[in-house]
Scaffold this motif. Structure first.
Motif, mmCIF file in Angstrom:
data_model
loop_
_atom_site.group_PDB
_atom_site.id
_atom_site.type_symbol
_atom_site.label_atom_id
_atom_site.label_comp_id
_atom_site.label_asym_id
_atom_site.label_seq_id
_atom_site.Cartn_x
_atom_site.Cartn_y
_atom_site.Cartn_z
ATOM 1 N N ARG A 229 5.048 12.270 17.463
ATOM 2 C CA ARG A 229 3.938 11.790 18.292
ATOM 3 C C ARG A 229 2.676 11.425 17.515
ATOM 4 O O ARG A 229 1.971 10.487 17.883
ATOM 5 N N ASN A 230 2.355 12.174 16.461
ATOM 6 C CA ASN A 230 1.041 11.994 15.835
ATOM 7 C C ASN A 230 1.014 10.836 14.833
ATOM 8 O O ASN A 230 2.022 10.497 14.220
ATOM 9 N N ASP A 231 -0.187 10.253 14.662
ATOM 10 C CA ASP A 231 -0.356 9.014 13.892
ATOM 11 C C ASP A 231 -0.285 9.249 12.380
ATOM 12 O O ASP A 231 -0.658 10.320 11.873
ATOM 13 N N VAL A 232 0.184 8.201 11.672
ATOM 14 C CA VAL A 232 0.415 8.262 10.223
ATOM 15 C C VAL A 232 -0.359 7.127 9.562
ATOM 16 O O VAL A 232 -0.359 5.993 10.047
ATOM 17 N N LEU A 233 -1.022 7.430 8.436
ATOM 18 C CA LEU A 233 -1.691 6.407 7.617
ATOM 19 C C LEU A 233 -1.020 6.383 6.247
ATOM 20 O O LEU A 233 -0.924 7.413 5.578
ATOM 21 N N VAL A 234 -0.530 5.204 5.850
ATOM 22 C CA VAL A 234 0.179 5.044 4.574
ATOM 23 C C VAL A 234 -0.674 4.183 3.644
ATOM 24 O O VAL A 234 -1.129 3.104 4.032
ATOM 25 N N PHE A 235 -0.903 4.664 2.416
ATOM 26 C CA PHE A 235 -1.662 3.889 1.416
ATOM 27 C C PHE A 235 -0.705 3.187 0.466
ATOM 28 O O PHE A 235 0.141 3.826 -0.169
ATOM 29 N N LEU A 236 -0.861 1.858 0.376
ATOM 30 C CA LEU A 236 -0.012 1.033 -0.484
ATOM 31 C C LEU A 236 -0.895 0.133 -1.352
ATOM 32 O O LEU A 236 -2.061 -0.109 -1.010
ATOM 33 N N PRO A 237 -0.368 -0.390 -2.466
ATOM 34 C CA PRO A 237 -1.235 -1.132 -3.386
ATOM 35 C C PRO A 237 -1.610 -2.540 -2.937
ATOM 36 O O PRO A 237 -2.624 -3.074 -3.390
ATOM 37 N N GLY A 238 -0.821 -3.179 -2.047
ATOM 38 C CA GLY A 238 -1.167 -4.554 -1.700
ATOM 39 C C GLY A 238 -0.390 -5.087 -0.518
ATOM 40 O O GLY A 238 0.453 -4.398 0.076
ATOM 41 N N GLU A 239 -0.692 -6.355 -0.181
ATOM 42 C CA GLU A 239 -0.077 -6.995 0.986
ATOM 43 C C GLU A 239 1.447 -7.059 0.875
ATOM 44 O O GLU A 239 2.162 -6.847 1.855
ATOM 45 N N ARG A 240 1.943 -7.399 -0.311
ATOM 46 C CA ARG A 240 3.396 -7.535 -0.467
ATOM 47 C C ARG A 240 4.093 -6.215 -0.142
ATOM 48 O O ARG A 240 5.084 -6.180 0.600
ATOM 49 N N GLU A 241 3.574 -5.120 -0.678
ATOM 50 C CA GLU A 241 4.181 -3.804 -0.427
ATOM 51 C C GLU A 241 4.055 -3.419 1.055
ATOM 52 O O GLU A 241 4.932 -2.748 1.608
ATOM 53 N N ILE A 242 2.949 -3.861 1.689
ATOM 54 C CA ILE A 242 2.788 -3.594 3.124
ATOM 55 C C ILE A 242 3.866 -4.334 3.921
ATOM 56 O O ILE A 242 4.519 -3.758 4.805
ATOM 57 N N ARG A 243 4.089 -5.609 3.599
ATOM 58 C CA ARG A 243 5.122 -6.390 4.308
ATOM 59 C C ARG A 243 6.514 -5.783 4.087
ATOM 60 O O ARG A 243 7.309 -5.663 5.021
ATOM 61 N N GLU A 244 6.804 -5.390 2.830
ATOM 62 C CA GLU A 244 8.119 -4.805 2.541
ATOM 63 C C GLU A 244 8.310 -3.476 3.275
ATOM 64 O O GLU A 244 9.395 -3.186 3.799
ATOM 65 N N SER A 245 7.243 -2.669 3.329
ATOM 66 C CA SER A 245 7.333 -1.375 4.029
ATOM 67 C C SER A 245 7.465 -1.575 5.533
ATOM 68 O O SER A 245 8.190 -0.831 6.209
#
Length: 454
Positions: A229-245
Protein backbone atom coordinates in the motif's frame (compact mmCIF):
# COMPACT_ATOMS: atom_id res chain seq x y z
CA UNK A 1 12.75 50.70 -7.82
CA UNK A 2 9.12 49.61 -7.69
CA UNK A 3 6.36 51.26 -5.67
CA UNK A 4 5.79 49.69 -2.22
CA UNK A 5 2.78 47.35 -2.67
CA UNK A 6 -0.36 48.01 -0.65
CA UNK A 7 -2.04 45.38 1.56
CA UNK A 8 1.11 43.77 2.95
CA UNK A 9 0.17 40.24 4.11
CA UNK A 10 2.35 40.27 7.28
CA UNK A 11 -0.68 40.01 9.58
CA UNK A 12 -1.98 36.93 7.72
CA UNK A 13 1.17 34.79 7.96
CA UNK A 14 0.77 31.62 10.00
CA UNK A 15 3.30 28.87 10.64
CA UNK A 16 2.59 25.11 10.81
CA UNK A 17 3.17 24.03 14.40
CA UNK A 18 4.48 20.59 13.34
CA UNK A 19 7.55 22.00 11.54
CA UNK A 20 10.75 22.25 13.64
CA UNK A 21 11.62 25.68 12.20
CA UNK A 22 8.48 27.13 13.82
CA UNK A 23 10.15 26.85 17.24
CA UNK A 24 13.02 29.06 16.00
CA UNK A 25 11.00 31.83 14.32
CA UNK A 26 11.85 34.41 17.01
CA UNK A 27 15.58 33.62 16.86
CA UNK A 28 15.62 33.78 13.06
CA UNK A 29 13.66 37.06 12.90
CA UNK A 30 15.96 38.68 15.50
CA UNK A 31 19.04 37.55 13.57
CA UNK A 32 17.64 38.96 10.29
CA UNK A 33 16.85 42.24 12.04
CA UNK A 34 20.34 42.60 13.54
CA UNK A 35 22.65 41.13 10.90
CA UNK A 36 23.05 41.67 7.19
CA UNK A 37 23.74 37.98 6.56
CA UNK A 38 22.53 34.93 8.49
CA UNK A 39 23.10 31.22 7.86
CA UNK A 40 20.19 28.84 8.52
CA UNK A 41 21.37 25.24 8.73
CA UNK A 42 18.56 22.73 8.69
CA UNK A 43 18.23 19.04 8.06
CA UNK A 44 15.79 17.56 5.58
CA UNK A 45 12.23 18.16 6.76
CA UNK A 46 12.94 21.20 8.95
CA UNK A 47 10.65 23.45 6.86
CA UNK A 48 13.29 26.05 5.99
CA UNK A 49 12.52 26.17 2.26
CA UNK A 50 8.86 27.12 2.70
CA UNK A 51 8.97 29.02 5.99
CA UNK A 52 11.99 31.34 5.61
CA UNK A 53 10.23 33.56 3.03
CA UNK A 54 7.17 33.64 5.30
CA UNK A 55 9.28 34.70 8.30
CA UNK A 56 10.58 37.61 6.19
CA UNK A 57 6.99 38.46 5.18
CA UNK A 58 5.84 38.39 8.80
CA UNK A 59 8.62 40.88 9.63
CA UNK A 60 7.19 43.27 7.00
CA UNK A 61 9.94 42.69 4.47
CA UNK A 62 9.09 42.64 0.77
CA UNK A 63 7.82 46.23 0.76
CA UNK A 64 10.90 47.95 -0.73
CA UNK A 65 11.70 45.15 -3.14
CA UNK A 66 10.94 41.48 -3.54
CA UNK A 67 11.84 38.78 -1.06
CA UNK A 68 13.84 36.77 -3.61
CA UNK A 69 14.35 33.06 -3.01
CA UNK A 70 16.62 31.07 -5.32
CA UNK A 71 16.34 27.34 -5.96
CA UNK A 72 18.83 25.13 -7.84
CA UNK A 73 16.12 23.61 -10.05
CA UNK A 74 13.05 24.82 -11.92
CA UNK A 75 10.77 22.14 -10.49
CA UNK A 76 11.71 23.23 -6.94
CA UNK A 77 11.10 26.94 -7.71
CA UNK A 78 7.65 26.30 -9.16
CA UNK A 79 6.43 23.70 -6.65
CA UNK A 80 7.69 25.58 -3.56
CA UNK A 81 6.11 28.82 -4.84
CA UNK A 82 2.79 26.98 -5.23
CA UNK A 83 3.09 25.59 -1.69
CA UNK A 84 3.87 28.96 -0.08
CA UNK A 85 1.04 30.65 -1.99
CA UNK A 86 -1.33 27.92 -0.77
CA UNK A 87 -0.20 28.43 2.86
CA UNK A 88 -0.87 32.18 2.49
CA UNK A 89 -4.30 31.40 0.95
CA UNK A 90 -3.28 33.42 -2.09
CA UNK A 91 -3.49 32.75 -5.83
CA UNK A 92 -0.11 31.70 -7.27
CA UNK A 93 1.32 34.68 -9.15
CA UNK A 94 -0.31 37.28 -6.87
CA UNK A 95 1.50 37.74 -3.52
CA UNK A 96 3.84 34.83 -4.25
CA UNK A 97 5.16 34.15 -7.74
CA UNK A 98 7.97 32.40 -9.57
CA UNK A 99 10.23 33.09 -12.50
CA UNK A 100 12.05 30.36 -14.39
CA UNK A 101 13.32 30.26 -17.95
CA UNK A 102 10.39 30.78 -20.38
CA UNK A 103 7.85 31.21 -17.55
CA UNK A 104 7.33 34.37 -15.47
CA UNK A 105 4.48 34.38 -12.96
CA UNK A 106 5.45 37.41 -10.85
CA UNK A 107 3.61 40.74 -10.64
CA UNK A 108 5.06 44.11 -9.69
CA UNK A 109 2.77 43.90 -6.65
CA UNK A 110 4.06 40.48 -5.55
CA UNK A 111 6.06 40.19 -2.33
CA UNK A 112 7.84 36.84 -2.67
CA UNK A 113 9.61 35.77 -5.86
CA UNK A 114 10.92 32.23 -6.25
CA UNK A 115 13.37 31.67 -9.10
CA UNK A 116 16.26 29.53 -10.23
CA UNK A 117 19.69 30.83 -9.26
CA UNK A 118 20.42 31.31 -12.97
CA UNK A 119 17.55 33.80 -13.27
CA UNK A 120 18.92 35.97 -10.44
CA UNK A 121 22.37 35.88 -12.03
CA UNK A 122 20.88 37.02 -15.35
CA UNK A 123 19.06 39.90 -13.61
CA UNK A 124 22.38 41.25 -12.30
CA UNK A 125 23.15 42.53 -15.81
CA UNK A 126 20.19 44.92 -15.71
CA UNK A 127 20.19 45.55 -11.93
CA UNK A 128 23.82 45.34 -10.70
CA UNK A 129 22.90 46.50 -7.16
CA UNK A 130 19.82 44.22 -7.01
CA UNK A 131 17.64 47.22 -6.13
CA UNK A 132 14.60 45.13 -7.03
CA UNK A 133 15.08 43.11 -3.81
CA UNK A 134 15.13 43.92 -0.11
CA UNK A 135 15.86 40.28 0.90
CA UNK A 136 17.70 37.46 -0.88
CA UNK A 137 17.44 33.83 0.26
CA UNK A 138 19.94 31.40 -1.30
CA UNK A 139 18.38 27.99 -0.67
CA UNK A 140 20.20 24.64 -0.86
CA UNK A 141 23.55 26.47 -0.80
CA UNK A 142 25.34 23.23 0.15
CA UNK A 143 24.80 21.99 -3.43
CA UNK A 144 27.62 24.35 -4.46
CA UNK A 145 26.63 24.60 -8.12
CA UNK A 146 28.50 27.15 -10.19
CA UNK A 147 25.50 29.50 -10.03
CA UNK A 148 25.36 29.27 -6.23
CA UNK A 149 29.10 29.98 -5.88
CA UNK A 150 28.68 32.93 -8.27
CA UNK A 151 25.84 34.38 -6.23
CA UNK A 152 27.61 33.92 -2.90
CA UNK A 153 30.71 35.74 -4.18
CA UNK A 154 28.63 38.48 -5.81
CA UNK A 155 26.55 39.05 -2.66
CA UNK A 156 29.67 39.16 -0.49
CA UNK A 157 30.98 41.99 -2.69
CA UNK A 158 27.59 43.73 -2.81
CA UNK A 159 27.10 43.92 0.97
CA UNK A 160 28.96 47.23 1.61
CA UNK A 161 27.04 48.92 -1.22
CA UNK A 162 23.62 47.64 -0.07
CA UNK A 163 23.64 47.78 3.76
CA UNK A 164 19.81 47.60 3.71
CA UNK A 165 19.82 44.24 1.87
CA UNK A 166 19.29 41.15 4.01
CA UNK A 167 20.90 37.89 2.85
CA UNK A 168 19.87 34.48 4.15
CA UNK A 169 21.97 31.46 3.19
CA UNK A 170 20.04 28.25 3.75
CA UNK A 171 21.95 25.00 3.79
CA UNK A 172 22.00 21.44 5.01
CA UNK A 173 24.11 21.15 8.14
CA UNK A 174 27.29 20.20 6.25
CA UNK A 175 28.98 23.45 5.25
CA UNK A 176 27.47 26.09 7.51
CA UNK A 177 30.76 26.93 9.28
CA UNK A 178 32.43 27.68 5.93
CA UNK A 179 29.52 29.87 4.84
CA UNK A 180 29.62 31.75 8.16
CA UNK A 181 33.34 32.53 7.89
CA UNK A 182 32.97 33.44 4.18
CA UNK A 183 30.50 36.16 5.24
CA UNK A 184 32.71 37.51 8.02
CA UNK A 185 31.41 35.48 10.96
CA UNK A 186 27.68 35.57 10.13
CA UNK A 187 25.48 34.01 12.83
CA UNK A 188 24.38 30.39 12.29
CA UNK A 189 20.94 29.19 13.39
CA UNK A 190 20.55 25.42 13.37
CA UNK A 191 17.13 23.82 12.95
CA UNK A 192 16.53 20.13 13.58
CA UNK A 193 14.86 17.90 11.01
CA UNK A 194 11.42 16.40 11.43
CA UNK A 195 12.03 12.73 10.90
CA UNK A 196 10.77 9.41 12.12
CA UNK A 197 13.21 6.47 12.33
CA UNK A 198 14.47 5.22 8.97
CA UNK A 199 15.95 1.71 8.70
CA UNK A 200 18.71 1.26 6.10
CA UNK A 201 18.94 -2.06 4.28
CA UNK A 202 21.89 -2.75 1.98
CA UNK A 203 20.76 -4.82 -0.99
CA UNK A 204 23.51 -5.06 -3.65
CA UNK A 205 22.40 -6.35 -7.09
CA UNK A 206 22.28 -10.13 -7.41
CA UNK A 207 24.17 -12.07 -10.10
CA UNK A 208 20.97 -12.64 -12.09
CA UNK A 209 20.14 -8.90 -12.19
CA UNK A 210 21.65 -7.66 -15.43
CA UNK A 211 21.27 -3.90 -14.86
CA UNK A 212 19.88 -1.21 -12.55
CA UNK A 213 16.36 -1.63 -13.98
CA UNK A 214 16.24 -5.30 -12.96
CA UNK A 215 17.56 -4.57 -9.47
CA UNK A 216 15.03 -1.73 -9.00
CA UNK A 217 12.07 -3.79 -10.26
CA UNK A 218 12.97 -6.75 -8.03
CA UNK A 219 13.46 -4.49 -4.98
CA UNK A 220 10.07 -2.79 -5.51
CA UNK A 221 8.57 -6.28 -5.92
CA UNK A 222 10.09 -7.34 -2.58
CA UNK A 223 8.69 -4.19 -0.93
CA UNK A 224 5.26 -4.99 -2.42
CA UNK A 225 5.28 -8.47 -0.86
CA UNK A 226 5.90 -6.86 2.56
CA UNK A 227 3.65 -3.80 2.12
CA UNK A 228 1.50 -3.38 -1.01
CA UNK A 229 0.00 0.00 0.00
CA UNK A 230 2.65 2.58 0.91
CA UNK A 231 4.43 4.83 -1.61
CA UNK A 232 7.97 4.23 -2.93
CA UNK A 233 10.54 6.75 -4.23
CA UNK A 234 13.34 5.35 -6.42
CA UNK A 235 16.50 7.37 -7.21
CA UNK A 236 18.06 6.71 -10.62
CA UNK A 237 20.85 8.50 -12.53
CA UNK A 238 18.89 9.64 -15.60
CA UNK A 239 15.95 9.53 -17.98
CA UNK A 240 17.13 6.39 -19.79
CA UNK A 241 17.34 4.40 -16.54
CA UNK A 242 13.91 5.76 -15.54
CA UNK A 243 12.36 4.54 -18.82
CA UNK A 244 14.05 1.13 -18.50
CA UNK A 245 12.90 0.76 -14.88
CA UNK A 246 9.34 1.79 -15.83
CA UNK A 247 9.33 -0.92 -18.49
CA UNK A 248 10.68 -3.55 -16.05
CA UNK A 249 8.10 -2.59 -13.40
CA UNK A 250 5.22 -2.60 -15.88
CA UNK A 251 6.11 -6.19 -16.74
CA UNK A 252 5.67 -7.09 -13.05
CA UNK A 253 2.02 -5.85 -13.23
CA UNK A 254 2.03 -4.75 -9.57
CA UNK A 255 -1.56 -4.44 -8.22
CA UNK A 256 -3.07 -1.04 -7.31
CA UNK A 257 0.15 0.72 -8.36
CA UNK A 258 0.79 3.75 -10.56
CA UNK A 259 4.35 4.38 -11.80
CA UNK A 260 5.32 8.06 -12.08
CA UNK A 261 8.55 9.46 -13.61
CA UNK A 262 10.16 12.65 -12.27
CA UNK A 263 13.01 14.43 -14.03
CA UNK A 264 13.84 18.01 -15.01
CA UNK A 265 12.74 17.85 -18.68
CA UNK A 266 9.21 16.59 -17.92
CA UNK A 267 6.38 19.04 -18.58
CA UNK A 268 5.10 20.97 -15.55
CA UNK A 269 1.82 19.02 -15.65
CA UNK A 270 3.63 15.66 -15.58
CA UNK A 271 5.87 16.84 -12.73
CA UNK A 272 2.89 17.94 -10.65
CA UNK A 273 1.39 14.43 -10.76
CA UNK A 274 3.93 13.21 -8.19
CA UNK A 275 2.64 15.72 -5.60
CA UNK A 276 -0.98 14.60 -5.88
CA UNK A 277 -2.42 12.01 -3.54
CA UNK A 278 -3.85 9.12 -5.53
CA UNK A 279 -6.06 6.17 -4.51
CA UNK A 280 -3.41 3.76 -5.84
CA UNK A 281 0.06 3.25 -4.43
CA UNK A 282 2.65 5.44 -6.16
CA UNK A 283 6.11 4.33 -7.27
CA UNK A 284 8.01 7.51 -8.21
CA UNK A 285 11.11 7.03 -10.37
CA UNK A 286 13.24 10.17 -10.02
CA UNK A 287 16.64 11.62 -10.79
CA UNK A 288 18.39 13.63 -8.07
CA UNK A 289 15.87 16.48 -8.61
CA UNK A 290 13.98 14.80 -5.74
CA UNK A 291 17.04 14.80 -3.45
CA UNK A 292 16.62 18.30 -2.00
CA UNK A 293 13.97 21.05 -1.75
CA UNK A 294 11.14 18.84 -2.98
CA UNK A 295 9.14 16.87 -0.47
CA UNK A 296 6.95 14.28 -2.14
CA UNK A 297 4.21 13.58 0.41
CA UNK A 298 3.58 10.10 1.75
CA UNK A 299 6.88 8.39 0.86
CA UNK A 300 7.57 5.44 3.19
CA UNK A 301 10.18 3.54 1.14
CA UNK A 302 13.25 4.87 -0.69
CA UNK A 303 15.23 2.76 -3.17
CA UNK A 304 18.64 4.32 -3.83
CA UNK A 305 20.63 3.07 -6.83
CA UNK A 306 23.63 4.94 -5.36
CA UNK A 307 24.68 6.71 -8.56
CA UNK A 308 24.06 10.05 -10.31
CA UNK A 309 25.07 11.78 -13.53
CA UNK A 310 27.77 14.38 -12.82
CA UNK A 311 29.54 16.90 -15.07
CA UNK A 312 33.28 16.25 -15.29
CA UNK A 313 35.70 18.29 -17.37
CA UNK A 314 39.00 16.88 -18.57
CA UNK A 315 41.69 19.54 -18.94
CA UNK A 316 43.60 17.06 -21.11
CA UNK A 317 40.82 16.49 -23.69
CA UNK A 318 38.99 19.81 -23.27
CA UNK A 319 35.60 18.09 -23.12
CA UNK A 320 32.94 18.13 -20.38
CA UNK A 321 31.35 14.71 -20.01
CA UNK A 322 28.25 13.67 -18.14
CA UNK A 323 29.48 10.64 -16.21
CA UNK A 324 27.56 8.20 -14.03
CA UNK A 325 29.36 8.22 -10.67
CA UNK A 326 28.75 6.89 -7.16
CA UNK A 327 27.08 9.55 -5.03
CA UNK A 328 28.68 10.96 -1.85
CA UNK A 329 27.66 10.03 1.69
CA UNK A 330 25.92 13.42 2.01
CA UNK A 331 23.77 12.71 -1.07
CA UNK A 332 22.99 9.18 0.15
CA UNK A 333 21.86 10.61 3.50
CA UNK A 334 19.74 13.25 1.74
CA UNK A 335 18.05 10.49 -0.25
CA UNK A 336 17.43 8.47 2.89
CA UNK A 337 15.82 11.57 4.43
CA UNK A 338 13.14 11.65 1.73
CA UNK A 339 11.21 8.98 3.66
CA UNK A 340 10.44 9.01 7.37
CA UNK A 341 8.72 12.39 7.09
CA UNK A 342 5.27 11.35 8.27
CA UNK A 343 5.93 7.86 9.65
CA UNK A 344 8.79 5.37 10.04
CA UNK A 345 10.50 4.52 6.75
CA UNK A 346 12.92 2.10 5.11
CA UNK A 347 15.75 2.96 2.71
CA UNK A 348 17.02 0.20 0.42
CA UNK A 349 20.53 0.92 -0.88
CA UNK A 350 21.46 -1.09 -3.97
CA UNK A 351 25.12 -1.40 -2.95
CA UNK A 352 27.28 -2.83 -0.13
CA UNK A 353 27.68 -1.13 3.26
CA UNK A 354 31.49 -1.16 2.78
CA UNK A 355 30.91 0.72 -0.48
CA UNK A 356 29.00 3.45 1.44
CA UNK A 357 31.73 3.64 4.10
CA UNK A 358 34.37 4.24 1.41
CA UNK A 359 32.54 7.08 -0.35
CA UNK A 360 33.59 10.75 -0.07
CA UNK A 361 31.76 12.84 2.53
CA UNK A 362 30.55 15.48 0.02
CA UNK A 363 30.18 15.97 -3.71
CA UNK A 364 32.90 18.20 -5.20
CA UNK A 365 31.75 21.80 -5.82
CA UNK A 366 30.91 22.24 -9.51
CA UNK A 367 33.70 24.77 -10.00
CA UNK A 368 36.21 21.98 -9.33
CA UNK A 369 34.57 19.71 -11.93
CA UNK A 370 33.84 21.84 -15.02
CA UNK A 371 35.78 23.70 -17.70
CA UNK A 372 36.20 27.36 -16.88
CA UNK A 373 35.78 28.86 -20.38
CA UNK A 374 32.03 29.23 -19.80
CA UNK A 375 32.61 30.56 -16.27
CA UNK A 376 35.03 33.25 -17.48
CA UNK A 377 32.68 34.16 -20.35
CA UNK A 378 29.71 34.61 -18.01
CA UNK A 379 31.78 36.61 -15.52
CA UNK A 380 32.82 38.95 -18.34
CA UNK A 381 29.22 39.24 -19.56
CA UNK A 382 27.99 39.96 -16.01
CA UNK A 383 30.88 42.39 -15.44
CA UNK A 384 31.92 40.51 -12.31
CA UNK A 385 35.60 41.19 -12.93
CA UNK A 386 38.45 38.72 -13.34
CA UNK A 387 38.05 35.13 -12.24
CA UNK A 388 41.44 35.32 -10.48
CA UNK A 389 40.21 38.00 -8.04
CA UNK A 390 36.58 36.90 -7.61
CA UNK A 391 35.77 35.75 -4.04
CA UNK A 392 34.98 32.07 -4.65
CA UNK A 393 34.49 29.73 -1.69
CA UNK A 394 36.84 27.33 -3.51
CA UNK A 395 39.07 29.30 -5.91
CA UNK A 396 39.78 27.27 -9.07
CA UNK A 397 43.30 26.07 -9.97
CA UNK A 398 45.51 28.26 -12.13
CA UNK A 399 45.91 25.51 -14.73
CA UNK A 400 42.13 25.32 -15.22
CA UNK A 401 41.88 29.14 -15.43
CA UNK A 402 44.63 29.31 -18.07
CA UNK A 403 42.90 26.58 -20.09
CA UNK A 404 39.61 28.55 -19.92
CA UNK A 405 41.27 31.70 -21.27
CA UNK A 406 43.00 29.68 -24.00
CA UNK A 407 39.69 28.20 -25.21
CA UNK A 408 38.00 31.62 -25.32
CA UNK A 409 40.89 33.20 -27.23
CA UNK A 410 40.83 30.26 -29.67
CA UNK A 411 37.09 30.82 -30.25
CA UNK A 412 37.60 34.56 -30.85
CA UNK A 413 35.59 35.52 -27.77
CA UNK A 414 38.37 37.64 -26.17
CA UNK A 415 40.67 40.27 -27.64
CA UNK A 416 44.36 40.64 -26.79
CA UNK A 417 43.52 42.76 -23.74
CA UNK A 418 41.22 40.04 -22.38
CA UNK A 419 38.00 41.98 -23.13
CA UNK A 420 34.94 40.43 -24.75
CA UNK A 421 34.81 40.80 -28.52
CA UNK A 422 31.41 41.36 -30.22
CA UNK A 423 31.41 37.60 -30.88
CA UNK A 424 32.18 36.98 -27.19
CA UNK A 425 29.22 39.13 -26.15
CA UNK A 426 26.93 37.08 -28.38
CA UNK A 427 28.38 33.84 -26.96
CA UNK A 428 27.75 35.10 -23.42
CA UNK A 429 24.02 35.29 -24.17
CA UNK A 430 23.76 31.63 -25.19
CA UNK A 431 23.11 29.19 -22.29
CA UNK A 432 25.44 26.53 -23.72
CA UNK A 433 29.12 25.59 -23.59
CA UNK A 434 31.18 28.25 -25.49
CA UNK A 435 32.36 25.68 -28.04
CA UNK A 436 28.77 24.72 -28.87
CA UNK A 437 27.78 28.39 -28.88
CA UNK A 438 30.53 29.14 -31.41
CA UNK A 439 29.20 26.36 -33.65
CA UNK A 440 25.67 27.78 -33.44
CA UNK A 441 26.85 31.31 -34.32
CA UNK A 442 28.97 29.93 -37.13
CA UNK A 443 25.97 28.02 -38.46
CA UNK A 444 23.88 31.19 -38.36
CA UNK A 445 26.55 33.17 -40.24
CA UNK A 446 26.83 30.46 -42.92
CA UNK A 447 23.03 30.05 -43.23
CA UNK A 448 23.40 26.49 -41.92
CA UNK A 449 21.89 26.92 -38.46
CA UNK A 450 19.38 24.07 -38.88
CA UNK A 451 22.11 21.61 -39.84
CA UNK A 452 24.36 22.68 -36.93
CA UNK A 453 21.59 22.46 -34.31
CA UNK A 454 20.54 18.99 -35.51
Amino acid sequence: MREPPANHPSDRVQFPTELPITARIGDIANAIENHQVIIVAGETGSGKTTQLPKICLAMGRGSNGYIGCTQPRRIAATSVAARVAQELESELGEEVGFKVRFNDKVKKTSFVKFMTDGILLAEIQGDPLLRGYDTIIIDEAHERSLNIDFLLGFLQRLMPRRPDLRIIVSSATLEHARFASFFGGAPVIEVSGRTYPVDVLYRPPRDDEGDIADAVANTVNEITELDPRNDVLVFLPGEREIRESMSALEQRALPHTVILPLYARLSAGEQQRVFQTLPQRRVVLATNVAETSLTIPGIVYVVDAGVARVNRYSVRTGVTQLLVEPISKASADQRKGRCGRTESGVCFRLYEEQDYDGRPAHTDPEIKRVGLAGVILRMKALRLGDIESFPFLDPPQKRAIDEGYRVLEELGALDEAGRLTPLGEQLGKLPVDPRLGRMILGGRDESALREVVI
